[in-house]
Enzyme design. Structure first.
Site, mmCIF file in Angstrom:
data_model
loop_
_atom_site.group_PDB
_atom_site.id
_atom_site.type_symbol
_atom_site.label_atom_id
_atom_site.label_comp_id
_atom_site.label_asym_id
_atom_site.label_seq_id
_atom_site.Cartn_x
_atom_site.Cartn_y
_atom_site.Cartn_z
ATOM 1 N N HIS A 249 -2.918 -5.553 -1.442
ATOM 2 C CA HIS A 249 -3.066 -6.752 -2.270
ATOM 3 C C HIS A 249 -2.124 -6.672 -3.476
ATOM 4 O O HIS A 249 -2.541 -6.395 -4.597
ATOM 5 C CB HIS A 249 -4.520 -6.914 -2.728
ATOM 6 C CG HIS A 249 -5.449 -7.307 -1.612
ATOM 7 N ND1 HIS A 249 -6.305 -6.406 -1.008
ATOM 8 C CD2 HIS A 249 -5.621 -8.485 -0.971
ATOM 9 C CE1 HIS A 249 -6.991 -7.028 -0.068
ATOM 10 N NE2 HIS A 249 -6.595 -8.294 -0.019
ATOM 11 N N HIS A 289 -2.984 -16.610 -4.676
ATOM 12 C CA HIS A 289 -4.322 -16.494 -4.100
ATOM 13 C C HIS A 289 -4.965 -15.130 -4.306
ATOM 14 O O HIS A 289 -6.191 -15.004 -4.194
ATOM 15 C CB HIS A 289 -4.268 -16.810 -2.602
ATOM 16 C CG HIS A 289 -3.768 -15.681 -1.756
ATOM 17 N ND1 HIS A 289 -2.435 -15.310 -1.711
ATOM 18 C CD2 HIS A 289 -4.427 -14.818 -0.937
ATOM 19 C CE1 HIS A 289 -2.299 -14.293 -0.900
ATOM 20 N NE2 HIS A 289 -3.475 -13.956 -0.412
#
Length: 503
Positions: A249, A289
């Site tokens: 991430h 996001h």
């Protein structure tokens, strides 16, 4: 939202000029002799100055960065800084960055980490990231900024007036855009786009470079009247707020999702119906996001009583944090400040709806809705609400599209996501917490995790997405990669189990 009405066109246009694939063919006129001498002298001076700054940054004592932060447990960090604010000061800033003390001798370090990343670090990270590692990270970040020699030279006052005032020469990006990165961007709509290579070619700026390019070629900068300086500032802040030490991430994952979202928006079923505002929100949501992702999942935050879990009442904790962080960066950079307040507020809400849709716990809800629409054939993309729903589905597909890539890319992403899961499992085991599912490196293997992920999450979603888009070239390529990758993971899983059964 009258200024952003739908614009119907057969395909998304690519602007002519410096952004076309033939970048560099129309060269700007050469400066005169005095201009060349002036430029050579200026570059020599800049090189000397840059060398001094690099030497000073590398030799900076470790204690300097530690003394630049004050331990302020339970304080709200607010302020108004100018364009030339120091990076450490900017890192401490946030619209709602609450510094939370831990009550241990290392609580000051934990506060520094929380302040730098807008409060998204797990409190247990203080046991992993040592002060020396933090100092090294800051030094590398500063060196990386200084090493962008072309940007450094372009910002110099000594070079003002040398660049010809030709409209074709005023690129949205600086000279880092030229060369191999530009050639890759000319094929940004290809499903074989290698984001890892692009990350290297852009010196670690894949997300900002990609989004800038897409906004320009799609005409969004002109349509939304975006200030280029504010756009650079926004994208720089967004990219820095991704945690680079996360194996999965991070900003590279955000760039990969953004490129996939761009490919989906170009599908024939969508390209003729989406308005410029729809395209802007879809790409913006893809880029932001996962901003500020702490590298652990929601159950970890809940059982460690992290302040984010308390703030969002254990509901879509990470997605809510990503959305609110994005809104904070938007307002801090003032990217949308030229729009009426009700329009910018509506855009923030729609961004939140898109980002919240990536919550994996809502997978079945969206999948059932999509199946119902497809079975009843009542999806009308002339309706704003239906277009927004399709954007939500497209973003969900882009977020989990790694198994639909070529094996070399898919395998690399799979290893990264499993490494991040196993790190969480090691943390949970270290602090005597129940190890979360799929996070036990001793019990879970990468082939087993990926086989289950493809079977229960990816395959059902992309099967319905193909029903929506039809048998397009892109959908056929994705489904072919998905089937091949599933077969390879299944074979690896079977081989691993056979080796375990051997006495």
């Amino acid at each position: 939202m009258a200024p952003f009405g739908p614009v119907h066109r057969p395909t998304m246009p690519a602007l002519e000029g410096p952004w076309s694939p033939e970048l560099g063919q129309d060269e700007a006129p050469r400066p005169r002799v005095w201009g060349r001498l002036k430029m050579a002298l200026a570059l020599e001076l800049q090189a000397l100055a840059l060398a001094r700054q690099l030497r000073a940054a590398w030799r900076a004592p470790n204690g300097r960065t530690r003394t630049s932060h004050k331990c302020q447990a339970g304080a709200w960090v607010q302020g108004d800084y100018g364009e030339d604010e120091d990076e450490d000061e900017r890192a401490k800033r946030g619209d709602a960055a609450h510094l939370e003390g831990v009550g241990t001798p290392n609580s000051c370090l934990a506060n520094v980490l929380l302040a730098e990343r807008r409060g998204s670090y797990p409190l247990t990270d203080k046991h992993i990231v040592k002060a020396s590692d933090l100092d090294s990270l800051r030094r590398r970040r500063k060196l990386k900024t200084l090493l962008s020699f072309q940007r450094f030279c372009q910002a110099s006052r000594l070079l003002i007036g040398i660049v010809p005032p030709s409209p074709d020469f005023l690129h949205l990006l600086d000279s880092d855009y030229l060369g191999q990165a530009a050639r890759m961007l000319s094929k940004v709509g290809s499903w074989d786009f290698d984001v890892f290579l692009f990350e290297r070619l852009t010196n670690g700026n894949s997300l900002a470079t990609l989004v800038c390019h897409l906004f320009n070629v799609l005409g969004l900068v002109a349509h939304l009247r975006l200030d280029v300086v504010k756009l650079h500032r926004f994208l720089g802040m967004l990219q820095r707020d991704y945690h680079s030490h996360n194996p999965y991430h991070n900003a590279v994952h955000a760039a990969d999702v953004t490129q996939a979202m761009y490919c989906y928006l170009r599908e024939d079923k969508l390209a003729d119906e989406l308005s410029p505002l729809d395209v802007f929100l879809g790409l913006m949501a893809a880029a932001a996001h996962d901003v500020g992702h702490p590298g652990v999942n929601q159950p970890f935050l809940i059982k460690t009583r992290h302040h984010l879990a308390s703030l969002y009442q254990n509901m879509s904790v990470l997605e809510s944090h990503h959305w609110r962080s994005t809104v904070g960066i938007l307002r801090e950079s003032r990217l949308l400040s030229h729009l009426p307040r009700h329009q910018s507020h509506e855009m923030e809400q729609r961004l939140g709806s898109l980002i919240l849709a990536t919550d994996i716990s809502r997978q079945s809800q969206f999948l059932l809705s999509l199946r119902a629409h497809l079975d009843q054939r009542d999806l009308d993309l002339r309706l704003a609400s239906h277009r927004h729903f399709v954007l939500q589905i497209g973003l969900k597909c882009a977020d989990v599209c790694n198994p639909c890539r070529d094996w070399s890319l898919s395998k690399r992403w799979s290893e990264r996501v499993c490494e991040e899961l196993f790190r969480q499992g090691d943390l949970e085991r270290k602090f005597n917490l129940e190890v979360s599912p799929l996070c036990d490196q001793k019990a879970d293997s990468i082939p087993a995790i990926q086989t289950g992920f493809i079977s229960y999450i990816v395959e059902p979603l992309f099967t319905e997405w193909r029903r929506f888009t039809g048998p397009s070239v892109l959908s056929r390529a994705m489904m072919a990669h998905l089937r091949r990758n599933k077969v390879r993971w299944t074979r690896l899983l079977r081989d691993a189990q056979a080796e375990e059964d051997v006495p």
